[in-house]
Design an enzyme around this catalytic site. Structure first.
Site, PDB file in Angstrom:
ATOM      1  N   HIS A  87     -18.057 -18.502 -24.761  1.00 46.33           N
ATOM      2  CA  HIS A  87     -17.470 -18.104 -23.482  1.00 46.33           C
ATOM      3  C   HIS A  87     -15.981 -18.490 -23.405  1.00 46.33           C
ATOM      4  CE1 HIS A  87     -21.307 -16.915 -21.908  1.00 46.33           C
ATOM      5  NE2 HIS A  87     -21.822 -18.129 -21.974  1.00 46.33           N
TER       6      HIS A  87
ATOM      7  N   ASP B 155     -13.685 -26.804 -16.527  1.00 50.09           N
ATOM      8  CA  ASP B 155     -14.763 -27.668 -16.013  1.00 50.09           C
ATOM      9  C   ASP B 155     -15.598 -28.211 -17.175  1.00 50.09           C
ATOM     10  OD1 ASP B 155     -15.787 -25.093 -16.588  1.00 50.09           O
ATOM     11  OD2 ASP B 155     -17.371 -25.252 -15.094  1.00 50.09           O
TER      12      ASP B 155
END
Ligand code: BDR
Ligand code: CA
Length: 318
Positions: free
Chosen positions: A242, A9
């Site tokens: 991340h 995303d």
């Protein structure tokens, strides 16, 4: 060579992970699938196409889910990734690249069936596309080589969630999908906040990438300005790594220590989106963790070595 589908995303750290994959000589990127999350599905798909076009990534880009399996998508976190999902840098008004006509979950199924036993899926957004692929064709489970997820927070060393004290964003955004994906008996590993918040890239590291890692390095510097400000407002003077942690696991699992056990995701109530592992071999009375496959979660990381791998990979590809 790793044959990789990147489910994403984008998203600033997603873009950084995609460039990491694209730069790795050990990776053949065979598909990019998008999900809502850091932006609407239109925004994240536009960003994936933009990145593919700008950096000459030829893998097909397929648009995926715009909403979770149940409920609404909610407002994108523009305070984390900017209004355009890429730190509000200037983006071209139009693109040449267009999306694959198939929905993301169909592209996943087709690619897995085309390369049985070979495909590794790195999922760094909501797990919705993976869950839809499983619902449509559960027969893919034994054909997938490995699923590597950035998601969850397992409380290792007291790590909390980042949307609520219980929940990490990718899982909170579609907990039911994550529970279905962790119910499948494919080899699966989750790199949660337990490790991704322990690896941080300070300004000097990002500046060195800008100077030494060519166009990708300069681009990472540009998009990370917004991300750095967001972290600074939260009292952290460097950016969390991340999504690139999931890529790093695929390239070199020895960077991490792991723990095996059944994983459940809380799909309602106060702890909505919480991920909980029952470590293998622990004794409990009958519970909702029984009869679930055992998967790995990452419990520690050699962050210095991970950051070296990231920088070296981008530098040698310039
Ligand atoms: C995850 O949420 C998104 O903001 C990031 O791209 C990452 O995948 C971290 O919680
Ligand atoms: Ca992401």
């Amino acid at each position: 060579m790793h044959k990789v589908i990147f489910d994403t995303d984008p998203g600033i750290d997603d873009a950084m992970a995609l460039l990491f994959l694209a730069a790795s000589p050990e990776v053949e990127l065979i598909g990019i699938t998008t999900t809502f999350g850091n932006g609407t599905i239109e925004t994240t798909t536009r960003n994936a196409l933009y990145l593919a076009e700008r950096f000459g990534i030829t893998a097909p880009v397929a648009q995926g889910a715009g909403v979770p399996l149940v409920g609404e998508a909610g407002e994108p976190p523009t305070f984390v990734h900017g209004h355009n999902g890429l730190g509000d840098i200037d983006l071209p008004p139009s693109l040449t690249r267009t999306a694959d006509p198939r929905p993301a979950h169909r592209l996943i199924i087709d690619l897995v069936r085309a390369h049985p036993g070979e495909v590794e899926i790195i999922a760094v957004g909501r797990m919705t596309n993976l869950a839809l692929a499983l619902r449509e064709d559960p027969g893919i489970v034994p054909l997938v080589k490995q699923v590597v997820i950035m998601g969850g927070a397992f409380g290792i060393g007291g790590v909390l969630g980042n949307v609520t004290p219980a929940a990490e964003a990718n899982i909170w955004g579609d907990p039911l999908a994550a529970d279905e994906v962790t119910a499948a008996a494919w080899p699966l590993v989750m790199a949660g906040l337990d490790v991704t918040q322990r690896t941080r890239m300070p300004t000097a590291y990002l500046r060195a990438l800008a100077e030494e890692a060519g166009e990708a390095g300069r681009f990472i510097w540009e998009i990370s300005r917004f991300y750095e400000d967001f972290h600074r407002q939260g009292g952290v003077d460097s950016i969390y790594v991340h999504d690139s942690s999931a890529v790093a696991y695929l390239l070199d699992p020895t960077l991490f220590e792991t723990r095996r056990g059944a994983i459940r995701v809380i799909t309602e109530g106060l702890a909505f989106g919480q991920t909980v592992q029952k470590p293998a071999g622990t004794g409990f009375p009958p519970s909702a963790w029984d009869h679930r496959p055992e998967h790995l979660i990452c419990t520690s990381v050699d962050s210095d070595r991970l950051k070296r791998l990231y920088a070296d990979t981008l530098r040698q590809a310039r």
